[in-house]
Design an enzyme around this catalytic site. Structure first.
Site, short mmCIF file in Angstrom:
data_model
loop_
_atom_site.label_atom_id
_atom_site.label_comp_id
_atom_site.label_asym_id
_atom_site.label_seq_id
_atom_site.Cartn_x
_atom_site.Cartn_y
_atom_site.Cartn_z
N LYS A 1 3.49 68.23 48.53
CA LYS A 1 3.79 69.62 48.85
C LYS A 1 4.89 70.15 47.93
O LYS A 1 4.80 71.22 47.36
CB LYS A 1 4.23 69.69 50.31
CG LYS A 1 4.36 71.07 50.87
CD LYS A 1 4.46 70.95 52.39
CE LYS A 1 4.97 72.21 53.01
NZ LYS A 1 5.08 72.09 54.47
N GLU B 1 8.87 59.03 44.84
CA GLU B 1 7.88 57.95 44.81
C GLU B 1 6.57 58.46 44.18
O GLU B 1 5.98 57.81 43.31
CB GLU B 1 7.55 57.47 46.24
CG GLU B 1 8.72 56.90 47.02
CD GLU B 1 9.53 57.97 47.76
OE1 GLU B 1 9.56 59.12 47.30
OE2 GLU B 1 10.14 57.64 48.79
N GLY C 1 3.58 68.29 56.42
CA GLY C 1 2.88 67.16 55.78
C GLY C 1 2.08 66.34 56.77
O GLY C 1 0.91 66.02 56.53
N ARG C 2 2.68 66.01 57.91
CA ARG C 2 2.01 65.11 58.86
C ARG C 2 0.85 65.78 59.60
O ARG C 2 0.15 65.13 60.36
CB ARG C 2 3.04 64.53 59.83
CG ARG C 2 3.91 65.55 60.54
CD ARG C 2 5.14 64.88 61.14
NE ARG C 2 6.08 65.81 61.74
CZ ARG C 2 7.06 66.43 61.08
NH1 ARG C 2 7.18 66.25 59.77
NH2 ARG C 2 7.89 67.23 61.70
N GLU D 1 8.20 61.45 63.50
CA GLU D 1 8.86 62.38 62.58
C GLU D 1 9.01 63.75 63.28
O GLU D 1 9.96 64.48 63.01
CB GLU D 1 8.05 62.53 61.28
CG GLU D 1 8.85 63.15 60.15
CD GLU D 1 8.18 62.97 58.77
OE1 GLU D 1 8.33 61.88 58.18
OE2 GLU D 1 7.53 63.90 58.30
N HIS E 1 -4.51 39.20 70.86
CA HIS E 1 -4.11 37.86 70.42
C HIS E 1 -2.74 37.88 69.76
O HIS E 1 -2.31 36.88 69.20
CB HIS E 1 -5.16 37.30 69.46
CG HIS E 1 -6.48 37.08 70.11
ND1 HIS E 1 -6.76 35.97 70.86
CD2 HIS E 1 -7.57 37.87 70.19
CE1 HIS E 1 -7.99 36.06 71.35
NE2 HIS E 1 -8.50 37.22 70.95
N LYS F 1 15.74 60.84 51.19
CA LYS F 1 15.28 61.09 49.81
C LYS F 1 16.48 61.35 48.90
O LYS F 1 16.53 60.88 47.77
CB LYS F 1 14.35 62.31 49.77
CG LYS F 1 13.00 62.10 50.45
CD LYS F 1 12.12 63.35 50.30
CE LYS F 1 10.78 63.18 50.97
NZ LYS F 1 9.90 64.35 50.87
O1 F6P Z 1 8.56 61.65 54.78
C1 F6P Z 1 9.15 62.90 54.66
C2 F6P Z 1 8.21 63.84 54.06
O2 F6P Z 1 8.92 65.02 53.88
C3 F6P Z 1 6.95 64.06 54.88
O3 F6P Z 1 7.10 64.99 55.87
C4 F6P Z 1 5.98 64.44 53.82
O4 F6P Z 1 4.68 64.32 54.30
C5 F6P Z 1 6.33 63.44 52.75
O5 F6P Z 1 7.76 63.36 52.80
C6 F6P Z 1 5.86 63.76 51.36
O6 F6P Z 1 6.38 64.95 50.87
P1 F6P Z 1 5.65 65.72 49.70
O7 F6P Z 1 4.28 66.08 50.16
O8 F6P Z 1 6.49 66.91 49.40
O9 F6P Z 1 5.59 64.79 48.52
#
Ligand code: F6P
Length: 536
Positions: A210, A216, A268-269, A354, A385, A504
């Protein structure tokens, strides 16, 4: 705007408190004995989904008080506010409209946010996804060397990864030949193990972010671009950007026509229904992707229009509040009896924890009651199990959601009956327990104590006709709405995630310190660890 009601100060909460004094040590076995119609009264049958919530420490009175609580905090108004696009994500000044992503209403209604017709842009994006998906699948959109794409890499993390990955795995029986790979962690070992198997000439890369700044994701994208080893123009044929940050995507090398939007009003979620779900559409075809959306839309309608007593997400949310805030049970397990749903617990962890891991109320003050539950789980039978021993005989009580399917995808019912026998047997055992017995003559009497389990452990059973795109869509939407209801009742904001965002920032700072070998001021433990890492 959403109301600020401290739930613990409502009349309903006081009634629940008094009621809890009568219910704390109740034996569900006795409740079943005294009411032969209990299962009949405590289930909701909705289309292809059945919820049996009779195996809970409740009476009809409990449900009445819990529903009163929902009414006292004006849940109905909150639900309407969300669906209509009011800016209920106050801390970020945003609407919350993942429901608009799967809106298939045909009554000409509109949802406007800041003067923009949301449904119009959502539908235009769906059309773009459809065209792109079909072009990749029928070979009219090909790689820079003119070859059909065989592999898709989806780079993203959190909501830009977990939902699509879970759905693509769950719907494996609906998949086409395209291979889909998910890269989320910054883990070279995993990245190179994945790339080793792929041909860069036939690989299409979706960069899903987003913000387009998540460290990462961008680090992985850089690695993969290097691996693609193409000139600028050819490279752009292999890259797709799914983002709200178009300029960043373009400067990374994605061509404008390959950019799919993300919007502020979708967290995002909750975004797998948007272009974040492009990997899903590619994996199962656009028509099946739309069926997933339609299943969610059906659940949206149920949630929006059904009385609280008959409303599946509302009832599940209220039961969870009953355990979290009165019994003090801190965790909940989700156990799907389908190997294909093995990523569902992880997706729900992000969605629920979250969202509702918040300690301030909607006025910004610390809450004086428990909020977000801890969610965990694993597929059944494997879970039996592993950790079910603790459910049966441990000292902690973990309410469980059992999720199962009446029919398997393939009509090989023998194995499915074994699987489902476990499904039914476990919730029965948790309810009824078992008196210990001496097995063999001569065995010491005391051994029977160890074979004794008390039962009286609560669970919900969600039984779905079959695992299909539609039913999966409904199931995921069910948990989204459960999460929403809990946030409303706890008087917290469910749609920001400042805690994670702080992580982050920290990582970025420390990365810089590692790079420059210049450790800043930290607490003694962190400094010690950083020095150890650097000097090893
Ligand atoms: O984990 C935190 C977060 O902000 C999530 O809410 C989001 O889905 C994820 O990082 C990735 O963020 P982005 O889509 O901006 O890379």
């Amino acid at each position: 705007m959403l109301k600020n009601v401290n739930p613990s100060r409502t009349n309903a909460w006081q009634n629940l408190r008094k009621h809890f004094a009568d219910m704390e040590f109740v034996q569900m076995q006795k409740l079943f004995e005294s009411n032969a119609d209990r299962a009949e009264q405590m289930h909701i049958n909705w289309g292809s989904l059945l919820l049996d919530y009779s195996k809970n420490k409740i009476t009809t009175e409990t449900i009445e008080y819990l529903v009163d609580l929902a009414k006292e905090v004006d849940l109905g108004y909150a639900i309407e506010s969300m669906f209509c696009g009011k800016k209920i994500n106050v801390t970020e000044n945003r609407a919350v409209l993942h429901t608009a992503l799967r809106d298939f209403s045909d009554d000409g209604s509109t949802i406007e946010v800041d003067g923009v017709d949301v449904l119009k842009e959502v539908r235009a994006t769906r059309d773009k996804m459809k065209d792109f998906t079909e072009a990749v699948l029928n070979g009219s959109y090909v790689s820079s060397s003119g070859e059909k794409f065989t592999d898709i890499i989806n780079i993203g993390i959190g909501g830009s990864d977990l939902g699509p990955k879970m759905v693509v795995e769950a719907l494996v029986n609906y998949r086409n030949d395209l291979n889909i790979h998910y890269i989320s962690n910054v883990d070279d070992d995993y990245l190179f193990a994945t790339l080793r198997k792929l041909d860069p000439k036939k690989t299409l890369v979706l960069i899903v972010s987003k913000t387009f700044t998540t460290q990462e994701t961008i680090a992985n994208a850089h690695h993969i671009v290097k691996w693609l080893n193409l000139d600028k123009e050819a490279l752009s044929q292999h890259l797709v950007g799914i983002t709200a940050n178009v300029p960043k995507a373009i400067s990374f090398g994605v061509k404008e026509s390959n950019i799919f939007p993300m919007w502020d009003y979708v967290g995002g979620r909750f975004s797998l229904w948007s272009s974040v779900g492009l990997s899903i559409a590619l994996a199962i075809g656009y028509d099946n992707f739309e069926k997933l959306l339609k299943g969610a839309y059906e659940m949206d309608q149920h949630f929006r229009k059904t009385s609280f007593e008959q409303n599946i997400p509302v009832v599940l949310a209220l039961l969870s509040i009953w355990y979290n805030n009165f019994y003090g049970y801190e965790t909940e397990a989700v156990v799907p009896y389908s190997e294909l749903l093995n990523k569902l617990p992880a997706h729900l962890q992000q969605m629920i924890m979250e969202s509702n891991g918040k300690d301030k109320n909607r006025e910004g003050y610390p809450v004086n009651y428990q909020t977000g539950t801890l969610i965990w789980g694993e597929v059944g039978v494997s879970a039996q199990h592993a950790f079910f021993q603790l459910f049966h005989q441990g000292t902690k009580v973990v309410p469980v959601d059992f999720i199962g399917f009446v029919k398997p995808f393939y009509n090989c019912e023998h194995n499915h009956d074994i699987l489902m026998s476990n499904f039914f047997g476990q919730s029965e055992a948790l309810l009824n327990g078992k008196r210990g017995e001496v097995f063999e003559e001569g065995e010491i009497e005391m051994l029977k104590n160890f074979r004794d389990f008390e039962g009286n452990k609560p669970s919900n059973t969600i039984l779905v006709d079959k695992l299909t795109p539609e039913s999966l869509g409904s199931l995921i939407a069910l948990y989204e709405h459960k999460t929403f209801v809990q946030g409303i009742i706890w008087n917290i904001f469910s749609f920001d995630q400042f805690g994670v965002e702080y992580g982050k920032v920290l990582a970025k700072n420390i990365q810089n310190e590692i790079k420059t070998k210049n450790i800043a001021n930290h607490d003694a433990s962190t400094s010690f660890l950083l020095n150890y890492y650097l000097n090893k």
